[in-house]
Design an enzyme around this catalytic site. Structure first.
Site, PDB file in Angstrom:
ATOM      1  N   VAL A   7       8.847   3.846  24.667  1.00 51.17           N
ATOM      2  CA  VAL A   7       8.759   2.393  24.523  1.00 51.17           C
ATOM      3  C   VAL A   7       8.585   1.742  25.889  1.00 51.17           C
ATOM      4  CG1 VAL A   7      10.010   0.324  23.766  1.00 51.17           C
ATOM      5  CG2 VAL A   7      10.037   2.389  22.353  1.00 51.17           C
ATOM      6  N   TYR A   8       9.321   2.226  26.873  1.00 48.09           N
ATOM      7  CA  TYR A   8       9.197   1.698  28.233  1.00 48.09           C
ATOM      8  C   TYR A   8       7.771   1.886  28.748  1.00 48.09           C
ATOM      9  CZ  TYR A   8       9.871   1.244  33.268  1.00 48.09           C
ATOM     10  OH  TYR A   8       9.758   0.884  34.579  1.00 48.09           O
ATOM     11  N   ALA A   9       7.221   3.075  28.571  1.00 45.64           N
ATOM     12  CA  ALA A   9       5.856   3.350  29.024  1.00 45.64           C
ATOM     13  C   ALA A   9       4.850   2.462  28.291  1.00 45.64           C
ATOM     14  CB  ALA A   9       5.513   4.826  28.825  1.00 45.64           C
TER      15      ALA A   9
END
Length: 150
Positions: A7-9
């Site tokens: 999700v961060y990426a």
């Protein structure tokens, strides 16, 4: 992107695409868009988060994934932040320099230790070089890589 950071990426890649589009649109008005890309940053927040996560139980997750996360990913991630991480001040200085520049570059990578890893993405159009290199760095060569920088 790195495993367990999906999700961060995805959010970072979304911001990158947004900035690329915005840079093209605003160039006609002599407005320059810059992305500051620090890579790993050593902070107390990051270290406390890793310590807390290492003690978590993760109910409902399959045992193989939890083991992989705790025994492989977390130690490798800690090693990368310890080895490649830069100070928040270094990132702030690069950001202030970009804001003050008459024509700042679009992409500003602030961490000279991390830049070669990012360059792998552009060196091989297939993407295999960067994917395999990140994999080996994270799961096979962490200690060797750390020693090579010392």
């Amino acid at each position: 992107g790195i495993v367990f950071n999906d999700v961060y990426a995805a959010s970072k890649f979304a911001v990158e695409g947004f900035c690329e589009s915005l840079a093209v649109q605003l160039l006609q008005f002599n407005v320059f868009v810059s992305m500051v890309e620090p890579g790993p940053v050593k902070t107390d927040f990051e270290m406390k988060l890793m310590e807390e996560v290492s003690r978590s139980e993760f109910p409902g997750a399959d045992p193989a994934t939890v083991r992989y996360f705790k025994e492989v990913y977390l130690p490798a991630s800690h090693e990368i932040f310890s080895t490649l991480g830069q100070s928040p001040n270094a990132v702030a200085e690069a950001t202030v320099a970009a804001i003050g520049a008459r024509k700042p570059p679009f992409r500003i990578q602030t961490n000279v230790l991390y830049t070669p890893l990012v360059a792998l993405k552009y060196a091989d159009p297939s993407g295999d070089l960067s994917v395999r290199s990140f994999y080996h760095l994270l799961f096979n060569y962490g200690t060797v890589f750390h020693l090579s920088l010392g």
